[in-house]
Write a protein that holds these residues in place. Structure first.
Motif, mmCIF file in Angstrom:
data_model
loop_
_atom_site.group_PDB
_atom_site.id
_atom_site.type_symbol
_atom_site.label_atom_id
_atom_site.label_comp_id
_atom_site.label_asym_id
_atom_site.label_seq_id
_atom_site.Cartn_x
_atom_site.Cartn_y
_atom_site.Cartn_z
ATOM 1 N N ARG A 13 -26.217 19.515 -12.577
ATOM 2 C CA ARG A 13 -26.454 18.072 -12.071
ATOM 3 C C ARG A 13 -27.207 17.395 -13.148
ATOM 4 N N GLN A 14 -27.775 17.914 -13.963
ATOM 5 C CA GLN A 14 -28.616 16.908 -15.210
ATOM 6 C C GLN A 14 -27.723 16.631 -16.257
ATOM 7 N N LEU A 15 -26.797 17.592 -16.585
ATOM 8 C CA LEU A 15 -25.671 17.398 -17.510
ATOM 9 C C LEU A 15 -24.849 16.173 -16.989
ATOM 10 N N GLY A 16 -24.440 16.597 -15.826
ATOM 11 C CA GLY A 16 -23.494 15.483 -15.189
ATOM 12 C C GLY A 16 -24.067 14.029 -15.047
ATOM 13 N N GLY A 17 -25.285 14.087 -14.499
ATOM 14 C CA GLY A 17 -25.967 12.677 -14.769
ATOM 15 C C GLY A 17 -26.121 12.094 -15.893
ATOM 16 N N LEU A 18 -26.381 12.791 -17.170
ATOM 17 C CA LEU A 18 -26.455 12.255 -18.241
ATOM 18 C C LEU A 18 -25.003 11.610 -18.885
ATOM 19 N N VAL A 19 -24.137 12.400 -18.599
ATOM 20 C CA VAL A 19 -22.711 11.863 -18.771
ATOM 21 C C VAL A 19 -22.383 10.597 -18.130
ATOM 22 N N ARG A 20 -22.696 10.477 -16.686
ATOM 23 C CA ARG A 20 -22.544 9.380 -15.944
ATOM 24 C C ARG A 20 -23.306 8.349 -16.639
ATOM 25 N N GLN A 21 -24.601 8.684 -16.882
ATOM 26 C CA GLN A 21 -25.338 7.387 -17.463
ATOM 27 C C GLN A 21 -24.809 6.836 -18.639
ATOM 28 N N TYR A 22 -24.600 7.594 -19.619
ATOM 29 C CA TYR A 22 -23.687 7.181 -20.899
ATOM 30 C C TYR A 22 -22.448 6.541 -20.767
ATOM 31 N N ARG A 23 -21.751 7.035 -19.871
ATOM 32 C CA ARG A 23 -20.268 6.522 -19.540
ATOM 33 C C ARG A 23 -20.672 5.124 -19.294
ATOM 34 N N LYS A 24 -21.484 4.943 -18.215
ATOM 35 C CA LYS A 24 -21.793 3.613 -17.571
ATOM 36 C C LYS A 24 -22.245 2.405 -18.546
ATOM 37 N N SER A 25 -23.097 3.141 -19.459
ATOM 38 C CA SER A 25 -23.736 2.235 -20.415
ATOM 39 C C SER A 25 -22.685 1.777 -21.459
ATOM 40 N N ALA A 26 -21.733 2.704 -21.698
ATOM 41 C CA ALA A 26 -20.579 2.025 -22.680
ATOM 42 C C ALA A 26 -19.565 1.465 -21.882
ATOM 43 N N GLY A 27 -19.602 1.208 -20.431
ATOM 44 C CA GLY A 27 -18.820 0.163 -19.831
ATOM 45 C C GLY A 27 -17.287 0.889 -19.746
ATOM 46 N N ARG A 46 -15.474 16.055 -12.479
ATOM 47 C CA ARG A 46 -15.946 17.104 -11.999
ATOM 48 C C ARG A 46 -17.184 17.567 -12.770
ATOM 49 N N ILE A 47 -17.256 17.139 -14.069
ATOM 50 C CA ILE A 47 -18.367 17.403 -14.922
ATOM 51 C C ILE A 47 -19.563 16.359 -14.291
ATOM 52 N N GLU A 48 -19.259 15.135 -14.147
ATOM 53 C CA GLU A 48 -20.301 14.362 -13.333
ATOM 54 C C GLU A 48 -20.882 14.752 -11.935
ATOM 55 N N ASN A 49 -20.066 15.623 -11.256
ATOM 56 C CA ASN A 49 -20.443 15.999 -10.220
ATOM 57 C C ASN A 49 -21.114 17.464 -9.983
ATOM 58 N N LYS A 51 -19.462 20.040 -10.767
ATOM 59 C CA LYS A 51 -18.492 20.909 -10.529
ATOM 60 C C LYS A 51 -17.500 21.289 -11.390
ATOM 61 N N GLY A 52 -17.703 20.655 -12.854
ATOM 62 C CA GLY A 52 -16.803 21.323 -13.878
ATOM 63 C C GLY A 52 -17.661 21.616 -15.197
ATOM 64 N N GLN A 53 -17.171 22.399 -16.096
ATOM 65 C CA GLN A 53 -17.813 22.900 -17.170
ATOM 66 C C GLN A 53 -17.319 22.110 -18.112
ATOM 67 N N LEU A 54 -18.547 21.648 -19.132
ATOM 68 C CA LEU A 54 -18.392 21.068 -20.316
ATOM 69 C C LEU A 54 -18.786 22.135 -21.677
ATOM 70 N N ASN A 55 -17.735 22.201 -22.384
ATOM 71 C CA ASN A 55 -18.030 22.979 -23.797
ATOM 72 C C ASN A 55 -18.720 22.391 -24.730
ATOM 73 N N PRO A 56 -19.936 23.209 -25.136
ATOM 74 C CA PRO A 56 -20.808 22.867 -25.734
ATOM 75 C C PRO A 56 -20.314 21.861 -27.029
ATOM 76 N N LYS A 57 -19.129 22.587 -27.512
ATOM 77 C CA LYS A 57 -18.624 22.176 -28.841
ATOM 78 C C LYS A 57 -17.759 20.693 -28.703
ATOM 79 N N ASP A 58 -17.552 20.251 -27.420
ATOM 80 C CA ASP A 58 -17.046 18.999 -26.957
ATOM 81 C C ASP A 58 -18.085 18.035 -27.110
ATOM 82 N N VAL A 59 -19.408 18.412 -26.893
ATOM 83 C CA VAL A 59 -20.422 17.278 -26.643
ATOM 84 C C VAL A 59 -20.632 16.320 -27.620
ATOM 85 N N PRO A 60 -20.601 16.675 -29.032
ATOM 86 C CA PRO A 60 -20.812 15.458 -29.985
ATOM 87 C C PRO A 60 -19.510 14.416 -29.935
#
Length: 291
Positions: A13-27, A46-49, A51-60
């Motif tokens: 949930r924390q990870l998904g929340g951060l992804v959503r926050q950065y996505r919205k900030s980027a418009g 799915r990641i933002e909710n 319910k999905g996985q995010l590979n650590p290698k994809d984060v950067p």
């Protein structure tokens, strides 16, 4: 074989929340991010909710496509993605623990600090085993004796975060306890509060633990609204507030809710006895209870 749905853990949930926050900030829309990452359109949702996985290698690369180049943000999100599915010792007790309680333990393991206002009970991180059993049995009205014993064991085991945690310093705890709690009586175990006060004194000697007592004759303060705990996290993770009630716990992350409770806690601290005066009162009560 059917796909087993992911459990939306605190970290997910924390990870998904951060992804959503950065996505919205980027418009950016979820579809735009998916195109940039060459993912299927539903993956970001799915990641933002959680319910999905995010590979650590994809984060950067994911953060880069949203214009985020903060090294601290990358490191934190890589750690969240890496640990999102990990479980802890408390999973052994999943049969007696509510999901919100598992969330609490996970928060205590990951946060760098917690500020707790406790008007009705000694905080769980500061309870003796005997006090924990009495407190749980008095509130968990539908629990069996075995379940109460198991939950008390969980509560005491949780306290290890005050002395040692994997890959991070011990949790910093600042607790404000109502003086009325220290006057509780247990007819079956008259020595219980003596042991409990002694433990509070011992815990107050830890460099990462601060204990204050709210005197019976305190000035009015926001703590009359009920117990709560504030969990502090390193940037860029949002702080979390936990609000307790008879049915369990509710959580809110970041924003105005956390700011409100942070301001309230500062006012509560201001109305409480100083750290030194609180320790003096505890020592006085310990001596009184032994005579």
């Amino acid at each position: 074989m059917p796909t087993v749905p992911l459990v939306p853990t605190v970290r997910r949930r924390q990870l998904g929340g951060l992804v959503r926050q950065y996505r919205k900030s980027a418009g950016m829309s979820g579809e735009a991010v998916a195109v940039a990452m060459r993912w299927d359109p539903g993956k970001i949702s799915r990641i933002e909710n959680a319910k999905g996985q995010l590979n650590p290698k994809d984060v950067p690369r994911l953060l880069g496509c949203m214009g985020v180049e903060d090294a601290a943000a990358v490191a934190v999100m890589e750690a969240l993605a890496r640990d999102a599915g990990k479980t802890g010792w408390w999973q052994t007790y999943s049969g007696v623990m509510a999901p919100s309680y598992a969330d609490l333990i996970s928060l205590e393991r990951d946060a760098h600090s917690v500020s707790e206002w406790s008007p009705l009970l000694i905080p769980g991180l500061l309870q003796t085993s005997a006090y924990a059993r009495e407190a749980i049995s008095s509130h968990a009205l539908t629990r069996t004796a075995d379940e109460v014993a198991a939950l008390a064991e969980v509560r005491v085991t949780r306290q290890s975060v005050l002395t040692t945690r994997p890959e991070r310093p011990p949790l910093k705890l600042r607790a404000v306890i109502s003086e009325s709690v220290l006057h509780q009586r247990f007819a079956v175990q008259p020595e219980l509060m003596q042991e409990q006060v002694a433990l509070l004194i011992a815990r107050s000697r830890l460099p990462n633990v601060t204990i204050q007592v709210m005197p019976l004759n305190s000035t009015p303060h926001p703590g009359g609204a009920g117990a709560f705990s504030l969990f502090g996290f390193p940037h860029p993770m949002p702080d979390v507030v936990q609000i307790e009630n008879l049915k369990g716990s509710n959580y809110a992350e970041g924003g105005e809710d956390v700011t409100l409770f942070d301001d309230a806690f500062n006012l509560i601290v201001g109305s409480a006895l100083s750290v030194d005066d609180s320790l003096a009162l505890l020592k006085k009560m310990e001596k009184w209870k032994t005579t």
